[in-house]
Design an enzyme around this catalytic site. Structure first.
Site, short mmCIF file in Angstrom:
data_model
loop_
_atom_site.label_atom_id
_atom_site.label_comp_id
_atom_site.label_asym_id
_atom_site.label_seq_id
_atom_site.Cartn_x
_atom_site.Cartn_y
_atom_site.Cartn_z
N SER A 180 4.13 -12.23 4.38
CA SER A 180 3.98 -11.63 3.05
C SER A 180 4.89 -10.47 2.64
O SER A 180 5.46 -9.83 3.38
CB SER A 180 2.66 -10.83 2.93
OG SER A 180 2.48 -9.43 3.40
N ILE A 181 4.92 -9.99 1.41
CA ILE A 181 5.71 -8.89 1.01
C ILE A 181 5.26 -7.55 1.42
O ILE A 181 6.13 -6.79 1.47
CB ILE A 181 5.64 -9.04 -0.63
CG1 ILE A 181 6.94 -8.21 -1.30
CG2 ILE A 181 4.34 -8.54 -1.24
CD1 ILE A 181 7.00 -8.20 -2.68
N LYS A 182 4.23 -7.51 1.94
CA LYS A 182 3.57 -6.11 2.41
C LYS A 182 4.40 -5.64 3.67
O LYS A 182 4.41 -4.45 3.81
CB LYS A 182 2.16 -6.26 2.66
CG LYS A 182 1.40 -6.59 1.53
CD LYS A 182 1.22 -5.69 0.48
CE LYS A 182 0.18 -5.97 -0.49
NZ LYS A 182 0.12 -4.79 -1.66
N ASP A 183 5.12 -6.64 4.33
CA ASP A 183 5.72 -6.18 5.55
C ASP A 183 6.72 -5.02 5.02
O ASP A 183 7.08 -4.12 5.87
CB ASP A 183 6.58 -7.40 6.06
CG ASP A 183 5.63 -8.34 6.60
OD1 ASP A 183 4.47 -8.11 7.03
OD2 ASP A 183 6.27 -9.37 7.27
N ALA A 219 4.74 -1.69 4.70
CA ALA A 219 4.18 -1.13 5.89
C ALA A 219 5.19 -0.44 6.66
O ALA A 219 5.03 0.55 7.04
CB ALA A 219 3.52 -2.33 6.43
#
Length: 452
Positions: free
Chosen positions: A42-45, A48
């Site tokens: 996901s883009i959240k890497d 994060a």
């Protein structure tokens, strides 16, 4: 040798993929920024790791510490990867509307997951926001990430996502479309792109049940806009500090159903196995078709991978239970024909009696009963073959010539699934309604239903 020193070095530089079928009705090309190519899918890497690095620099996260966060799953995965590499512990709070797959994945990479109720106010002590804040105060040497108000979130997209889109489109991008939740992607990437070209439009996709659209348009936080919804990862019941509405031109709301159906279409028609928010993003873009020109170039962010949702939007049963999937079921077949009782025959009755019933009721298949239980079945084709071999079998008991009982299926089984049961060897299935009455569904019934 070409290699990465650890998995975190593989984050970013995700591909831009042209969409062809699901956006065929639009007048301009549409490119998907496929973010599930990141290691955490996901883009959240991106954000994060950025939030962890900034916390380390500021002395908020120390060696051996515990990362605490409220997450719908994807941010947690990115934080967990960072924790594995950097040697931290993780505790994540999430809501009971998130998919089981997301929770299982977080546990698989060593995180502790605490499930909290969805339908409570953000400040309610039971909410996943409040539980995360409380734990960060109670646990020594812990860091509460707070992705909603942590501005390192949007900084990651200003520094990475925005520049990648600009470079990959050679500066030709005219519209950025993001299904938005915390606000980091749409604000960070949107700010960068608008600084490059102020004419670029940034469209945020919201969910019904979220207050973001009205807040963008009026500056008012209207809690009457807030109600439960199913779509995961987008919309909010408060306004995170990562939002800077100056960089967003328009919010478009999409229904839970439209987002789910479109995600499935993207998988089937483009071969890109995406999550719920990608479906919402494309559904929202199609709703804005009238505002696009042939000279435009749209980039849509596909946030995460469909594997997070195999028990939900990619599960026919889940979709049907919510009225999202317009498919005909066994129940539709039963309700759509003459309301006749099931014709059966006893195992001790003669074969000639079975033939007589087939003629009288104009049927080919009859379940065989013994003491009220279904013990087998007879079919016109099978009887024909047996009688051709031995005409005297007409006086034999039915149980002597019967074959295995017809398979039993539930009333909500999609017609398309019946191909597993109805084939050359077996011509029917049985189903039981809510009152406990049995019904038979044959090949002929399915042909009639599909043709209506």
């Amino acid at each position: 040798m070409q290699f990465c020193n650890n998995i975190l070095e593989t984050i970013g530089h995700t591909p831009l993929v042209k969409l062809n079928r699901v956006t065929a009705a639009l007048p301009c090309p549409v490119m998907a920024k496929v973010e599930f190519f990141n290691p955490g899918n996901s883009i959240k890497d991106r954000m994060a790791v950025k939030m962890v690095e900034v916390a380390e620099q500021q002395g908020l996260l120390k060696p051996g510490g515990t990362i605490i966060e409220g997450t719908s799953g994807n941010t947690g995965m990115g934080l967990a990867l960072a924790a594995v590499i950097k040697g931290y512990k993780c505790i994540f709070t999430t809501t009971d509307k998130q998919s089981k797959e997301k929770m299982d994945i977080l546990k698989a990479v060593g995180a502790e997951v605490i499930v909290c109720p969805t339908n409570v106010e953000p400040e309610d002590p039971r909410s996943y926001y409040s539980v995360a804040r409380r734990l960060s105060k109670e646990i020594p040497n812990s860091f509460y990430v707070n992705q909603y108000d942590n501005l390192a979130n949007r900084d990651a997209h200003y520094e990475q996502t925005g520049p990648e889109i600009w470079e990959q489109t050679d500066g030709k991008v005219t519209h950025l479309v993001v299904a938005t939740g915390t606000g980091g992607t749409v604000t960070g990437a949107g700010q960068y792109l608008k600084e490059k070209n102020p004419a670029i439009k940034v469209w945020a996709i919201d969910s019904y049940g979220s207050l973001l659209k009205k807040y963008h348009e009026t500056g008012e936080i209207d809690m009457s806009e807030v109600y439960p919804y199913i779509t995961e990862g987008i919309g909010e019941d408060f306004v995170p500090q990562n939002y800077d509405m100056r960089y967003i031109d328009h919010f478009e709301k999409v229904t839970d159903k439209d987002g789910a159906i479109m995600a499935r279409r993207i998988a089937k028609e483009e071969g890109i196995f995406v999550g719920y928010s990608a479906g919402s993003a494309i559904a929202g873009l199609l709703q804005l078709k009238a505002q696009l020109k042939p000279t435009d170039l749209v980039v849509v962010v596909f946030h995460d991978h469909g594997s997070r949702y195999v028990g939900k939007i990619y599960n026919d049963q889940w979709m049907m239970e919510r009225g999202f999937l317009d498919v005909k079921t066994v129940k539709d077949v039963v309700n759509g024909r003459r309301n006749l009782p099931l014709v059966t025959i006893g195992g001790e009755e003669k074969v000639s009696d079975a033939i007589a019933k087939m003629k009288k009721f104009e049927i080919e298949h009859i379940p065989v009963l013994h003491n009220g239980d279904i013990i087998g079945a007879i079919s016109e084709g099978g009887l024909f073959n047996k009688l051709m071999d031995d005409v005297n079998l007409k006086d034999a008991p039915v149980k002597q010539v019967m074959h295995a009982a017809f398979p039993e299926v539930s009333m909500d089984t999609p017609i398309e699934k019946l191909a597993v049961y109805i084939n050359k060897e077996n011509g029917a299935v049985l189903t039981k309604d809510d009152s406990g009455s049995w019904h038979i569904v044959t090949k002929y019934d399915i042909i009639q239903a599909l043709g209506s």
